[in-house]
Motif scaffolding. Structure first.
Motif: not given
Ligand SMILES: CSC[C@@H](O)[C@@H](O)C(=O)COP(=O)(O)O
Ligand SMILES: [Zn+2]
Length: 204
Positions: A25-26, A28-29, A46-47, A50, A76-78, A96, A98, A169
């Motif tokens: 579901g996309t 990880g980063n 981000s998004g 991968k 990446s959001a993280e 990182h 999931h 997470h």
């Molecule tokens: C699409 S769910 C996962 C995200 O919310 C986030 O936790 C993640 O790991 C990926 O975010 P990203 O911004 O693509 O690095």
């Protein structure tokens, strides 16, 4: 090592983790340090899917996680979690992901705040060679506000290699280079799957 070398190193790791289906579901980063002074690292955009290898998979960011060059890509959001690792340690790579196993373990042991592994061979991946050594993996709450999550996460970044679980997470690992970070990630996922298998037997 040039920026291109680092790009290829991270892209190869990304491909290997994708083969394991660790980017559902996309999620990880991934990040890899390119140089110090000024500290800059490549991080996944981000998004993105991968599992695909493209010329827009990564972008270069500074110590605060801001893009170094003009780009339409969003880090990446993280990214702030990766920033914290490079600020606090000499790590060269941080990953990182999931997985179901790391999420279930983080929920099972979340109230305790950590999950311990002792007497199992794979903790040697963390350099723990003594028979009675304990690998204790901290579990932090999953704050949606990433600066708050980074604040909670930072006190557990205590060495140049390490691991932190974020409850329900995912997992973040870091090491001196891509090889070490990937080794730690694989070892952790082995330990989580082992622990879940044991739980299943004990709950019968
Ligand atoms: C699409 S769910 C996962 C995200 O919310 C986030 O936790 C993640 O790991 C990926 O975010 P990203 O911004 O693509 O690095
Ligand atoms: Zn995530």
């Amino acid at each position: 090592m040039t920026l291109q070398d680092k790009w290829e190193e991270l892209a190869d790791i990304k491909d290997e983790l994708a083969v394991r289906d660790w980017f559902m579901g996309t999620s990880g980063n991934l990040a890899i340090k390119v140089h110090d002074n000024p500290m800059e690292f490549l991080v996944t955009a981000s998004g993105k899917d991968k599992k695909k290898r493209t010329a827009e998979d990564f972008l270069l960011v500074d110590a605060d996680g801001n893009p170094v060059e003009n780009t339409h890509l969003t880090p990446s959001a993280e990214t702030l979690l990766h920033c914290a690792i490079y600020r606090e340690t000499n790590a060269g790579c941080s990953l990182h992901i999931h997985t179901v196993a790391n999420n279930v373990i983080s929920e099972l042991y979340g109230d305790k705040g950590s999950v311990d592994f002792q007497g199992i061979e794979l903790i040697k991946a963390f350099g723990m060679w003594e028979e009675d050594a304990i690998l204790s993996i901290p579990i932090v709450p999953n704050y949606a506000h990433i600066p708050k999550l980074a604040e909670e996460f930072t006190p557990y970044i205590s060495a140049d290699k390490g691991v932190i679980l974020i409850r329900n997470h995912g997992i973040t690992v870091w090491g001196k280079d891509g090889f070490e970070a990937k080794k730690l990630l694989e070892a952790c996922e082995f330990l989580f799957q082992y622990q879940l298998a044991l739980h299943q037997i004990h709950s019968k």
